[in-house]
Write a protein that holds these residues in place. Sequence first.
Motif, short mmCIF file in Angstrom:
data_model
loop_
_atom_site.label_atom_id
_atom_site.label_comp_id
_atom_site.label_asym_id
_atom_site.label_seq_id
_atom_site.Cartn_x
_atom_site.Cartn_y
_atom_site.Cartn_z
N THR A 106 42.25 15.00 24.57
CA THR A 106 40.94 14.87 25.21
C THR A 106 40.66 16.00 26.20
N GLY A 107 41.58 16.96 26.27
CA GLY A 107 41.32 18.14 27.10
C GLY A 107 41.68 17.97 28.56
N PHE A 108 42.27 16.83 28.92
CA PHE A 108 42.65 16.65 30.32
C PHE A 108 43.96 17.37 30.65
N ASP A 109 44.65 17.79 29.59
CA ASP A 109 45.84 18.60 29.77
C ASP A 109 45.83 19.58 28.60
N SER A 110 46.48 20.73 28.76
CA SER A 110 46.46 21.68 27.64
C SER A 110 47.86 21.83 27.06
N PRO A 111 47.93 21.84 25.72
CA PRO A 111 49.25 21.95 25.08
C PRO A 111 49.82 23.36 25.21
N ASP A 112 51.16 23.46 25.14
CA ASP A 112 51.79 24.78 25.16
C ASP A 112 51.48 25.51 23.85
N THR A 113 51.61 24.77 22.75
CA THR A 113 51.26 25.34 21.45
C THR A 113 50.57 24.25 20.65
N GLY A 114 49.94 24.64 19.55
CA GLY A 114 49.40 23.64 18.64
C GLY A 114 47.89 23.70 18.51
N HIS A 115 47.43 23.07 17.45
CA HIS A 115 46.00 23.06 17.16
C HIS A 115 45.52 21.64 16.94
N ALA A 116 44.26 21.44 17.24
CA ALA A 116 43.65 20.16 16.93
C ALA A 116 42.26 20.41 16.37
N VAL A 117 41.92 19.61 15.38
CA VAL A 117 40.58 19.69 14.79
C VAL A 117 39.93 18.33 14.95
N PHE A 118 38.71 18.34 15.46
CA PHE A 118 37.98 17.08 15.61
C PHE A 118 36.70 17.16 14.79
N ASP A 119 36.56 16.26 13.84
CA ASP A 119 35.35 16.20 13.04
C ASP A 119 35.04 17.56 12.41
N GLY A 120 36.08 18.20 11.89
CA GLY A 120 35.88 19.46 11.20
C GLY A 120 35.77 20.68 12.08
N GLN A 121 35.93 20.49 13.41
CA GLN A 121 35.75 21.61 14.32
C GLN A 121 37.02 21.82 15.14
N ALA A 122 37.47 23.08 15.19
CA ALA A 122 38.65 23.36 16.01
C ALA A 122 38.30 23.15 17.48
N ILE A 123 39.16 22.41 18.20
CA ILE A 123 38.83 22.07 19.58
C ILE A 123 39.87 22.60 20.57
N ASP A 124 40.64 23.59 20.14
CA ASP A 124 41.66 24.12 21.05
C ASP A 124 41.00 24.72 22.28
N GLY A 125 41.48 24.35 23.45
CA GLY A 125 40.97 24.91 24.70
C GLY A 125 39.66 24.30 25.16
N TYR A 126 39.18 23.29 24.45
CA TYR A 126 37.94 22.63 24.89
C TYR A 126 38.20 21.81 26.15
N ARG A 127 37.20 21.77 27.02
CA ARG A 127 37.32 20.97 28.23
C ARG A 127 36.82 19.54 27.96
N PRO A 128 37.26 18.60 28.80
CA PRO A 128 36.89 17.19 28.54
C PRO A 128 35.39 16.99 28.35
N TYR A 129 34.58 17.64 29.19
CA TYR A 129 33.14 17.38 29.08
C TYR A 129 32.58 17.92 27.77
N GLN A 130 33.20 19.01 27.27
CA GLN A 130 32.74 19.55 25.99
C GLN A 130 33.11 18.61 24.85
N LEU A 131 34.32 18.04 24.94
CA LEU A 131 34.76 17.11 23.90
C LEU A 131 33.89 15.86 23.89
N ALA A 132 33.54 15.40 25.09
CA ALA A 132 32.65 14.24 25.17
C ALA A 132 31.32 14.58 24.52
N GLY A 133 30.88 15.81 24.71
CA GLY A 133 29.63 16.25 24.09
C GLY A 133 29.72 16.22 22.57
N LEU A 134 30.92 16.49 22.04
CA LEU A 134 31.10 16.45 20.59
C LEU A 134 31.23 15.03 20.07
#
Lengths: 307, 334
Positions: free
Chosen positions: A74-102
């Motif tokens: 949810t962007g409240f902490d950032s991983p050391d490595t790794g990727h996440a895709v939400f609903d077809g969109q890469a969300i690496d480095g997204y901030r919580p408010y941006q994720l809520a927007g998605l």
Amino acid sequence: MPAETATRADVLADVPHEPGAPKPDPIVVVDGMRKAFGGLIAVDVEHLEIQRGVITALIGPNGAGKTTFFNLLTGFDSPDTGHAVFDGQAIDGYRPYQLAGLGMVRTFQLTKSLTKLSVIENMKLGAKGQRGERFLPSLFTPLWRRQEEEIEERAMELLRRFQLDHMRDEYAGTLSGGQRKLLEMARALMVEPKLIMLDEPMAGVNPALTQSLLEHVKRLPAEEGATVVFVEHDMDVVRDISDWVVVMAEGKIIAEGPHSSIGQNQAVIDAYLGAHHDAPLDPEQEDEWLREDRLELGDVPPLREEP
Amino acid sequence: MTGIDWGFILNQTLARSLDLNAAVYALAAVGLNVHFGYAGLLNFGQVGFVAVGAYGMGLAITLWQTGPFVAVLMGIGFAVVFALLLGIPTLRLRADYLAIVTIAAAEIVRLLARSTALRNVTRGAEGLNEFIGPFRELSPFNPSLLYGIGPFQYRGSQFFAIVIGWVVTLLTLLLVWQLMRSPWGRVVKAIREDEDAARALGKNAYWYKLQALILGGVIGGLAGMVLAIGNATIQPDFFVAPLTFFFWLVLILGGVGRVWSPVVGSIIFWALITFVRNLGRAMVNEGLIPTSIMDTSQVDQIQFWIVGVALALLMVFRPQGIFGSREEMALDAR
């Protein structure tokens, strides 16, 4: 209701019961996500897919990394490595408010009701894309009054559903623990989420409210079109509402499957009870051991006295 | 029975309660109210914003010979830049960091302004004195006459600034009132209550905190400009750290997070101080307080003790301030 649950579970019927199993229509895909705090590897998830439109439970013993994993997603902490895709969109480095927007919204283990705002203000805060939230337009009421009324209407509808409408003008701080959980969930729904992540939604809720809270969670996929992921310790709750269970231990995903398959999973039993819990015990030895145990217990007064 | 001139004391008390200082303190406290009362930002350097606003306006005229309106815009611009400097590095961190940085930054502003290195710009400890001309020209009042009604009599030279001060205060109150009943205010208050909750609901907490810091800072800057116009001088050593705490006192006296509280707080603060000072002096002069205990020059120090005691009593019997809500206060304890 049972029919609907059946269809939800059916989607996952062909999915193998193993960690990292691919799903037919994943809303979240996580790859190689790792987070260490000093020497402690809190999260180390190789691959995980979360199916859209179902209720997934995330369980595991204390310290398994469930909440950290939530924070990473949810962007409240950032991983050391790794990727996440939400609903077809890469969300690496997204901030919580941006994720809520998605459309990815979370709740917290310790309820975060905004105590000095009224219940209705708490609700209205959740709505997205409010014109009046920008500085200059906020100065001119006519620019946001209509939208505000629409938002209020939607908020009242949700409050009625969650049976909080009689509290609309009370400070959120005056609600009981269970009512706060309800409010937090209803507020999250104001964001119109595609994915709602509940961190221990039942923690601290009195038994009378648990059932109604559970019913609300169960209805989320059908009524809100939302995918649900939740962390929970109570196995009855997990059995009752989850379509799929993901088990974490020591930061890793160790098992996946419907709850019926989880109980017999050796890795899960080991994670919860320790790898040597079932070392063979001679029946006589066991009796002896139990007797000693009882003797010791007899020295202290009984914990519960029936009236 | 004695010669204490109650009429004079009352007159002074009333006059000072609406004087230039009362307006300046009210304005500065309105800024603090935006910071702390609504957005939950701990700003312990409000006096820095006051100084920056005053200097921005003064320097615009002394260095670049701008007109008075451009000068005011410069003062606002200085306050905005100061807010950005403080906010950008600290607002992502925990609330305490802003508090530490603001208290230090306010002192830095004062020390920079009085430093010899900047002597050609800020005139060091001597301060800026040549900026008042354009404002005098705008003033419709005769500087040597007295204006006002009843006990509220002010010299024409200051009356202009007093009027400006209270008009600006009323306008900012209107602004704050409108903002805080809008969805913008809702987000800001939500961030005060729980930043993570606001973020989880899609609000960019950092950006809102920065906006609130700028807004409250600009209001503080306006206070500095009113002060400069009223005093016709900008002295660096006026902007000392304790001033910030008087602004806080004014805010807490009135009640945190209420639109009108800074104004009422400021009026009461100045009435109280003036009353205690004048009564003390009269009592010493009349021999009611023997000079072996204290003389008139010591009264000025005692006045702050009395104000301190009054504040302590307020905290005991009405912790929410004059306008604050006891109910809200109780929610904090849960």
